[in-house]
Design an enzyme around this catalytic site. Structure first.
Site, PDB file in Angstrom:
ATOM      1  N   HIS A 305       1.015  -0.905  -0.224  1.00  0.00           N
ATOM      2  CA  HIS A 305       0.283   0.010  -0.061  1.00  0.00           C
ATOM      3  C   HIS A 305       0.862   1.261  -0.394  1.00  0.00           C
ATOM      4  O   HIS A 305       2.048   1.375   0.650  1.00  0.00           O
ATOM      5  CB  HIS A 305      -0.980   0.214   0.865  1.00  0.00           C
ATOM      6  CG  HIS A 305      -2.309   0.790   1.013  1.00  0.00           C
ATOM      7  ND1 HIS A 305      -1.928   2.039   1.414  1.00  0.00           N
ATOM      8  CD2 HIS A 305      -3.438   0.310   0.793  1.00  0.00           C
ATOM      9  CE1 HIS A 305      -3.285   2.731   0.932  1.00  0.00           C
ATOM     10  NE2 HIS A 305      -3.997   1.792   0.560  1.00  0.00           N
ATOM     11  N   ASP A 362      -7.699  -5.494  -0.240  1.00  0.00           N
ATOM     12  CA  ASP A 362      -8.486  -6.219  -1.316  1.00  0.00           C
ATOM     13  C   ASP A 362      -8.230  -8.033  -0.780  1.00  0.00           C
ATOM     14  O   ASP A 362      -8.368  -8.786  -1.937  1.00  0.00           O
ATOM     15  CB  ASP A 362      -7.601  -5.783  -2.488  1.00  0.00           C
ATOM     16  CG  ASP A 362      -8.316  -4.279  -2.838  1.00  0.00           C
ATOM     17  OD1 ASP A 362      -7.832  -3.379  -2.914  1.00  0.00           O
ATOM     18  OD2 ASP A 362      -9.725  -4.137  -3.273  1.00  0.00           O
TER      19      ASP A 362
HETATM   20  C1  SDX Z   1      -6.147   0.138  -3.024  1.00  0.00           C
HETATM   21  O1  SDX Z   1      -3.887   4.241  -2.063  1.00  0.00           O
HETATM   22  C2  SDX Z   1      -5.273   4.090  -1.318  1.00  0.00           C
HETATM   23  O2  SDX Z   1      -5.753   4.396  -0.137  1.00  0.00           O
HETATM   24  C3  SDX Z   1      -5.950   2.895  -2.222  1.00  0.00           C
HETATM   25  C4  SDX Z   1      -6.754   1.667  -1.420  1.00  0.00           C
HETATM   26  C5  SDX Z   1      -8.117   2.600  -0.875  1.00  0.00           C
HETATM   27  O3  SDX Z   1      -9.075   2.495  -0.464  1.00  0.00           O
HETATM   28  O4  SDX Z   1      -8.252   3.278  -2.347  1.00  0.00           O
HETATM   29  O5  SDX Z   1      -6.782   1.344  -0.265  1.00  0.00           O
HETATM   30  C6  SDX Z   1      -7.257   0.514  -2.313  1.00  0.00           C
HETATM   31  O6  SDX Z   1      -5.618   0.394  -4.182  1.00  0.00           O
HETATM   32  C7  SDX Z   1      -5.069  -1.157  -2.329  1.00  0.00           C
HETATM   33  C8  SDX Z   1      -4.114  -1.460  -3.201  1.00  0.00           C
HETATM   34  C9  SDX Z   1      -4.413  -3.080  -4.010  1.00  0.00           C
HETATM   35  N1  SDX Z   1      -3.810  -3.266  -4.913  1.00  0.00           N
HETATM   36  C10 SDX Z   1      -3.040  -4.401  -5.209  1.00  0.00           C
HETATM   37  O7  SDX Z   1      -3.140  -5.049  -4.081  1.00  0.00           O
HETATM   38  C11 SDX Z   1      -2.113  -4.451  -6.374  1.00  0.00           C
HETATM   39  C12 SDX Z   1      -0.686  -5.504  -5.781  1.00  0.00           C
HETATM   40  N2  SDX Z   1       0.051  -3.379  -4.581  1.00  0.00           N
HETATM   41  C13 SDX Z   1       0.617  -2.530  -5.409  1.00  0.00           C
HETATM   42  O8  SDX Z   1       0.742  -2.649  -6.602  1.00  0.00           O
HETATM   43  C14 SDX Z   1       1.263  -1.878  -4.974  1.00  0.00           C
HETATM   44  O9  SDX Z   1       1.962  -2.298  -3.517  1.00  0.00           O
HETATM   45  C15 SDX Z   1       0.671  -0.654  -4.754  1.00  0.00           C
HETATM   46  C16 SDX Z   1       0.313  -0.487  -6.037  1.00  0.00           C
HETATM   47  C17 SDX Z   1      -0.096  -0.556  -3.546  1.00  0.00           C
HETATM   48  C18 SDX Z   1       1.608   1.114  -3.897  1.00  0.00           C
HETATM   49  O10 SDX Z   1       2.506   0.771  -5.033  1.00  0.00           O
HETATM   50  P1  SDX Z   1       3.704   1.910  -4.579  1.00  0.00           P
HETATM   51  O11 SDX Z   1       3.678   2.477  -3.093  1.00  0.00           O
HETATM   52  O12 SDX Z   1       3.661   2.146  -5.793  1.00  0.00           O
HETATM   53  O13 SDX Z   1       5.247   1.174  -3.725  1.00  0.00           O
HETATM   54  P2  SDX Z   1       5.909   0.599  -4.984  1.00  0.00           P
HETATM   55  O14 SDX Z   1       5.444  -0.338  -6.182  1.00  0.00           O
HETATM   56  O15 SDX Z   1       7.272   1.754  -5.289  1.00  0.00           O
HETATM   57  O16 SDX Z   1       6.477  -0.932  -4.350  1.00  0.00           O
HETATM   58  C19 SDX Z   1       7.479  -0.562  -3.320  1.00  0.00           C
HETATM   59  C20 SDX Z   1       8.258  -1.349  -3.886  1.00  0.00           C
HETATM   60  C21 SDX Z   1       9.090  -2.086  -4.824  1.00  0.00           C
HETATM   61  O17 SDX Z   1      10.239  -2.281  -4.824  1.00  0.00           O
HETATM   62  P3  SDX Z   1      11.861  -2.635  -4.909  1.00  0.00           P
HETATM   63  O18 SDX Z   1      11.070  -1.673  -6.209  1.00  0.00           O
HETATM   64  O19 SDX Z   1      11.605  -1.168  -3.792  1.00  0.00           O
HETATM   65  O20 SDX Z   1      12.461  -3.232  -5.011  1.00  0.00           O
HETATM   66  O21 SDX Z   1       7.532  -2.718  -3.033  1.00  0.00           O
HETATM   67  C22 SDX Z   1       7.465  -3.329  -4.671  1.00  0.00           C
HETATM   68  C23 SDX Z   1       7.746  -2.145  -5.574  1.00  0.00           C
HETATM   69  O22 SDX Z   1       7.670  -3.678  -6.627  1.00  0.00           O
HETATM   70  N3  SDX Z   1       6.444  -4.135  -3.641  1.00  0.00           N
HETATM   71  C24 SDX Z   1       5.882  -5.414  -4.832  1.00  0.00           C
HETATM   72  C25 SDX Z   1       4.306  -5.013  -4.383  1.00  0.00           C
HETATM   73  N4  SDX Z   1       3.857  -4.138  -3.699  1.00  0.00           N
HETATM   74  C26 SDX Z   1       5.008  -2.913  -3.884  1.00  0.00           C
HETATM   75  N5  SDX Z   1       6.488  -7.012  -4.640  1.00  0.00           N
HETATM   76  C27 SDX Z   1       5.638  -7.494  -4.622  1.00  0.00           C
HETATM   77  N6  SDX Z   1       3.887  -7.396  -4.815  1.00  0.00           N
HETATM   78  C28 SDX Z   1       3.315  -6.709  -4.160  1.00  0.00           C
HETATM   79  N7  SDX Z   1       2.592  -6.382  -3.908  1.00  0.00           N
END
Ligand code: SDX
Length: 428
Positions: A305, A362
């Protein structure tokens, strides 16, 4: 604590005010930055940028806190209902008995779509994604309210009630049409969530037997999704509201932003991930490995998140509700067992621990919706129904802010320098 930030740039020192919110969160106000320095800020994904002041929802990502109008989500989940929370978010306080009754009656009076809208459903293929139908039909519904375009702020209460009530009717009608079933009209005697399940699963010759536990569980899902400060879809709604578009147009834009698998589309992606793990007889470790491998382009859906670097408080509540509902329905679900195993494996895996990746809202919500019989392609529509009051509350906040300006971010241009038109015959 400083009330100003000093910026040293090209031998000069600039002073920028520091502002502080109710919960002591602080920001450097850069409103005058470009005029003072000729520079703008750059912040990919707005991770460090506040777009507005807001009084609606407070989140503390480090401590896993979520409050709607100051009330903790845990208390609302235990004691309130989705419609009472919708009133709280939009009006800024809990309703008294008469206000709640009047609001409920306003929703009932505005739950029917214009009969001509039925023909729009004929135009969609049976396999159309319900989020595409939802965003289209919200704007189509607004065509029957021309007064909306005159002044978006007139009769706001009625427009809000129409949206909250009709988003549910559109969702149910789209489900029925996708299955070749006759549409089922709402029953005035039913409360909001019960009426939705009635419109989804009743037949002309036999009413759906409402299970109170299932109704309560879905109402809780709607309540927990009702708002979440400046998430992608709510920020989109505020962006569209800032141009003074009407609330239906703003909500339709919010539906489109919510659809993405990184946002509201994640609940559908989680179930598809759990189902694939189940079908392959895997214990989830293949998915975990793929999610850790940057080359795979895969993510562990339902984890991580932008704001929560701790457990999403909603995920905790939904996980308990999963166990509770399945127990009361005397049903197990192998996907819930897989989800729990996956959570345990991830929470002890250094890759996820280092990045503070926890289950989000989710991860477990789909298990409940599946137990109720909601088809997986409708999961994100459930998210949209729940989020509608939050979008409307944010829309209202923009429209009623006398200082609100159109959202128009700047950019840093990295394209070609000046060049001139080349006639077709002179091009290689
Ligand atoms: C919702 O914003 C809100 O409030 C949203 C929400 C709401 O109520 O409106 O809460 C609802 O959208 C919840 C999120 C649902 N999405 C998912 O579950 C999809 C999987 N999660 C991700 O794609 C991710 O965690 C996000 C999109 C939720 C957040 O992305 P960020 O903040 O841009 O984080 P990032 O992509 O910069 O990740 C930081 C690191 C990265 O690795 P490094 O580059 O540091 O090595 O964490 C890794 C990412 O690759 N990472 C994950 C991951 N989420 C982040 N690696 C594997 N699996 C994941 N799920």
């Amino acid at each position: 604590m400083s009330t100003n930030a000093e910026l040293k740039l090209d031998g000069k020192t600039y002073s920028l005010p520091v502002v502080e919110g109710t919960e002591q969160e602080r920001a450097i106000d850069v409103t005058t930055l470009r005029n003072q320095t000729g520079h703008i800020t750059l912040d990919d994904g707005y991770a460090n940028t506040g777009s507005c002041y807001s009084k609606i929802t407070f989140i503390d990502g480090e401590r896993g806190i979520l409050r709607y109008r100051g009330i903790p989500i845990e208390e609302l989940a235990e004691k309130s209902t989705f419609i009472e929370v919708a009133y709280l978010l939009i009006q800024g306080r809990l309703p008294n008995r008469a206000e709640l009754r009047n609001f409920s009656e306003l929703l009932t009076r505005n739950q029917l779509l214009h009969e001509d809208l039925k023909f729009h459903f004929e135009g969609f293929p049976s396999n159309a994604h319900p989020m595409a139908i939802l965003s289209s039909m919200i704007n189509a519904a607004s065509c029957f309210y021309p007064e909306l375009l005159l002044d978006p702020k007139t009769q706001f209460e009625i427009e809000a009630a129409r949206l909250i009530s009709q988003v549910r009717t559109i969702a149910a009608f789209s489900y029925r049409k996708s299955r070749g079933l006759p549409i089922i009209y709402p029953k005035p005697a039913y409360k909001y969530t019960a009426n939705f399940l009635h419109m989804m699963f009743s037949d002309p010759y036999q009413d759906y037997e409402l299970n109170p536990e299932a109704v309560r569980a879905l109402d809780l899902i709607f309540l927990l999704h009702a708002d979440h400060e400046q998430n992608c879809s709510t920020a989109t709604v505020r962006m569209v509201a800032s141009s003074r578009a009407n609330v239906f147009a703003s909500a339709a834009a919010g539906v489109c932003a919510l659809w993405g698998p990184l946002h509201g589309g994640a609940n559908q992606a989680v179930l598809e991930m759990l189902d694939q793990i189940h079908r392959e007889g895997d214990d989830g470790s293949k998915f975990i490995q793929a999610a850790k491998d940057k080359q795979s382009g895969k993510r562990l859906m339902g984890f991580g998140h932008r704001v929560y670097k701790n457990y999403d408080p909603r995920a905790k509540i939904i996980k308990r509700a999963c166990d509770d509902l399945l127990g009361k329905l005397h049903r197990g679900d192998p996907l819930l067992d897989i989800a729990k195993h996956l959570e345990q494996a991830v929470l002890s895996d250094a890759y996820f621990v280092e990045r503070k990746l926890y289950p989000n809202v989710d991860f477990y919500s789909g298990i409940i919706m599946r137990a109720i019989g909601i088809p997986v392609e409708m999961f994100t529509v459930m998210f949209a129904i729940g989020r509608m009051p939050g979008w409307i509350a944010n829309y209202r906040e923009v429209m009623e802010d006398p200082h609100s300006r159109i959202y128009r971010p700047r950019q840093i241009y990295t394209g070609d320098g000046l060049r001139h038109y080349v006639p077709l015959e002179e091009r290689p």
